[in-house]
Design a protein around this motif. Structure first.
Motif, PDB file in Angstrom:
ATOM      1  N   LYS A 199       0.838  -1.193   0.000  1.00  0.00           N
ATOM      2  CA  LYS A 199       0.000   0.000   0.000  1.00  0.00           C
ATOM      3  C   LYS A 199       0.887   1.262   0.000  1.00  0.00           C
ATOM      4  O   LYS A 199       0.600   2.248  -0.665  1.00  0.00           O
ATOM      5  CB  LYS A 199      -0.902  -0.015   1.233  1.00  0.00           C
ATOM      6  CG  LYS A 199      -2.156   0.845   1.022  1.00  0.00           C
ATOM      7  CD  LYS A 199      -2.861   1.113   2.310  1.00  0.00           C
ATOM      8  CE  LYS A 199      -3.903   0.048   2.619  1.00  0.00           C
ATOM      9  NZ  LYS A 199      -4.695   0.430   3.813  1.00  0.00           N
ATOM     10  N   MET A 200       1.956   1.188   0.748  1.00  0.00           N
ATOM     11  CA  MET A 200       2.874   2.313   0.820  1.00  0.00           C
ATOM     12  C   MET A 200       3.393   2.673  -0.575  1.00  0.00           C
ATOM     13  O   MET A 200       3.468   3.833  -0.954  1.00  0.00           O
ATOM     14  CB  MET A 200       4.055   1.916   1.717  1.00  0.00           C
ATOM     15  CG  MET A 200       4.393   2.952   2.708  1.00  0.00           C
ATOM     16  SD  MET A 200       5.068   2.328   4.249  1.00  0.00           S
ATOM     17  CE  MET A 200       6.400   1.317   3.820  1.00  0.00           C
ATOM     18  N   LYS A 201       3.732   1.631  -1.311  1.00  0.00           N
ATOM     19  CA  LYS A 201       4.247   1.844  -2.662  1.00  0.00           C
ATOM     20  C   LYS A 201       3.173   2.496  -3.540  1.00  0.00           C
ATOM     21  O   LYS A 201       3.448   3.447  -4.273  1.00  0.00           O
ATOM     22  CB  LYS A 201       4.636   0.494  -3.277  1.00  0.00           C
ATOM     23  CG  LYS A 201       6.136   0.255  -3.283  1.00  0.00           C
ATOM     24  CD  LYS A 201       6.470  -0.946  -4.146  1.00  0.00           C
ATOM     25  CE  LYS A 201       7.233  -1.976  -3.360  1.00  0.00           C
ATOM     26  NZ  LYS A 201       7.057  -3.348  -3.773  1.00  0.00           N
ATOM     27  N   ARG A 202       1.942   1.957  -3.449  1.00  0.00           N
ATOM     28  CA  ARG A 202       0.843   2.499  -4.258  1.00  0.00           C
ATOM     29  C   ARG A 202       0.606   3.965  -3.911  1.00  0.00           C
ATOM     30  O   ARG A 202       0.442   4.789  -4.804  1.00  0.00           O
ATOM     31  CB  ARG A 202      -0.468   1.714  -4.008  1.00  0.00           C
ATOM     32  CG  ARG A 202      -0.393   0.223  -4.182  1.00  0.00           C
ATOM     33  CD  ARG A 202      -0.287  -0.220  -5.590  1.00  0.00           C
ATOM     34  NE  ARG A 202      -1.517  -0.154  -6.364  1.00  0.00           N
ATOM     35  CZ  ARG A 202      -1.561  -0.479  -7.657  1.00  0.00           C
ATOM     36  NH1 ARG A 202      -0.447  -0.843  -8.281  1.00  0.00           N
ATOM     37  NH2 ARG A 202      -2.678  -0.409  -8.315  1.00  0.00           N
ATOM     38  N   PHE A 203       0.596   4.284  -2.624  1.00  0.00           N
ATOM     39  CA  PHE A 203       0.371   5.659  -2.193  1.00  0.00           C
ATOM     40  C   PHE A 203       1.431   6.598  -2.773  1.00  0.00           C
ATOM     41  O   PHE A 203       1.140   7.713  -3.188  1.00  0.00           O
ATOM     42  CB  PHE A 203       0.370   5.763  -0.658  1.00  0.00           C
ATOM     43  CG  PHE A 203      -0.945   5.370  -0.011  1.00  0.00           C
ATOM     44  CD1 PHE A 203      -1.990   4.859  -0.776  1.00  0.00           C
ATOM     45  CD2 PHE A 203      -1.144   5.519   1.350  1.00  0.00           C
ATOM     46  CE1 PHE A 203      -3.206   4.498  -0.190  1.00  0.00           C
ATOM     47  CE2 PHE A 203      -2.345   5.165   1.947  1.00  0.00           C
ATOM     48  CZ  PHE A 203      -3.378   4.657   1.181  1.00  0.00           C
TER      49      PHE A 203
END
Ligand code: GDP
Length: 432
Positions: A360-364
């Motif tokens: 999720k961190m990467k997507r954000f």
């Protein structure tokens, strides 16, 4: 008191959110016991613990270190003051002279060092000048042959100074020469006299004092005597593979303020390592996690920190979320950041909103990379059409963009509450 108990006390500090005098006194008492059990010189234990007491309360804790980490950092620094930086030996022509009491491991260390420098491409040789222990000649000769380094010795010759003189002449084509000298069961005038004479003839670039890890309270006094006689440049602690914690040897190094250069940890010629301060202190205190702490300290001091107070100063924007995500990459989940809040305080935070997986961190981040500067600084303007544009631009879905905005809003309201002082920050507690 068992070392386990020290760990318990330290764990207790970990759970408390701030450092007070009572807590420091409690932990210092236990550190004192652990150090004495490890054979650290009693006088030094007092010095070290006094310094810890003072610093634990007066030093500004590094942001994002919990009280436990703060105290361990100080203990570590105090224990290694003046001795922990290691000793860099450039791979250049040099002579090393080894001194120490009989049985400390001088002859073995001579061979280990020879292998160490040979492995680094240096033309290396050893000189057997331990005429006190007759077997030392054969022992070193055999070891030198097995390693494949040069050897000079004179079986039967009693005058060590002559051997060294002739040896140096014989071995003048070698780059690195390591000289084994005689020891005694205890420090005595004869030994000192011989050492001084060899030193004059050999003109060593480095003089290493070899100390058995099991050496006890007498170590400091001995080290001082050796140092006064010839001037020691480095300490080698041997037999670290045994049960001894090496506190006596550490005290010796601290006494003369000379770095610990190498650690011997076995009988084989390969069992020699450069001094590893974190490993050494971990073992001394019976705590396995000092290395991890030091790595963490390095990380957070080098790179930008997640600093809630900083965020509280101005308006909280998506740029701050971006920074948080960067910091989380280094420090662990945001949930941990919120563990800094006093226990029992109801957070009323949507669990899912704070749950942040690596994915999720990467997507954000990708989503934020597709936003304009204006959107990052003023997320309020992000309406439906902007959400669609950002989703397309980042190759994500409008749903995910909305999720990021929800995360932002949750964080923002938390920050606001903190700002109003309803959620005081007591120091970050990371998953360490
Ligand atoms: P010297 O009298 O100072 O020359 O001591 P030696 O080099 O002969 O070592 C004394 C004994 O300690 C020998 O049995 C060595 O094998 C042993 N020894 C030396 N260094 C180490 C070490 O790092 N670990 C262990 N386990 N034994 C060691």
């Amino acid at each position: 008191m068992a070392l386990d108990t020290l760990k318990d006390v330290v764990r207790k500090i970990a759970r408390s959110s701030s450092i007070d005098k009572h807590l420091v006194d409690e932990v210092v008492k236990d550190i004192q016991r652990a150090l004495i059990r490890a054979d650290v010189n009693v006088r030094q234990v007092k010095e070290i613990t006094d310094a810890i007491k003072k610093r634990a309360l007066s030093d500004e804790p590094l942001k994002s270190l919990n009280p436990r980490e703060h105290i361990i950092k100080i203990v570590y620094e105090e224990l290694l003051k003046g001795v922990g930086d290691g000793l860099e030996i450039p791979l250049e022509k040099a002579r090393i002279m080894l001194v120490g009491l009989q049985g400390s491991g001088k002859t073995t260390t001579t061979a280990k060092l020879a292998k160490y420098f040979k492995d680094r491409g240096m033309k290396t040789a050893v000189i057997a000048a331990d005429t006190w222990r007759p077997a030392a000649y054969d022992q070193l000769k055999q070891l030198a042959e097995s390693i494949g380094v040069g050897f000079y010795g004179e079986k039967g010759e009693k005058d060590a100074v002559k051997i060294v003189k002739r040896g140096l002449e014989e071995l003048k084509d070698y780059d690195m020469i390591i000289i084994d000298t005689a020891g005694r069961h205890a420090l005595e005038d004869e030994l000192i006299k011989e050492m001084v004479e060899i030193e004059k003839v050999a003109k060593p670039d480095y003089k290493f004092l070899v100390l058995d890890a099991a050496i006890g309270q007498l170590a400091s006094k001995q080290a001082q005597a050796f140092h006064d006689a010839i001037g020691i440049d480095g300490i080698v602690i041997t037999k670290f593979d045994g049960t001894a914690k090496g506190g006596g040897a550490l005290s010796a190094a601290r006494q003369i303020q000379i770095p610990i250069a190498f650690i011997g940890s076995g009988e084989r010629v390969d069992d020699l390592d450069r001094f590893d301060p974190a490993g050494f202190i971990s073992r001394l205190l019976g705590m396995g996690d000092i290395k991890a702490l030091l790595e963490k300290i390095e990380r957070i001091t080098q790179e930008e920190e997640l600093d809630p107070e900083k965020f509280l100063k101005g308006e909280f924007t998506l740029k701050d979320v971006y920074k948080q995500i960067e910091a989380m990459n280094k420090m662990g989940p945001i949930r941990k950041v919120f563990e800094m809040l006093p226990l029992g305080m109801s957070m009323k935070v949507d669990d899912d909103a704070l749950e942040m997986t690596q994915e999720k961190m990467k997507r954000f981040r990708v989503i934020m990379d597709s936003m304009t500067e204006e959107e990052l600084l003023n997320p309020k303007i992000i309406d439906g059409s902007r959400i669609r544009r950002i989703a397309i631009g980042s190759g994500t879905s409008p749903q995910e963009v909305k999720e990021l905005l929800k995360y932002y809003n949750t964080m923002k309201s938390l920050m606001k509450r903190m700002k109003k002082g309803r959620l005081p920050i007591k120091g970050l507690k990371m998953g360490f």
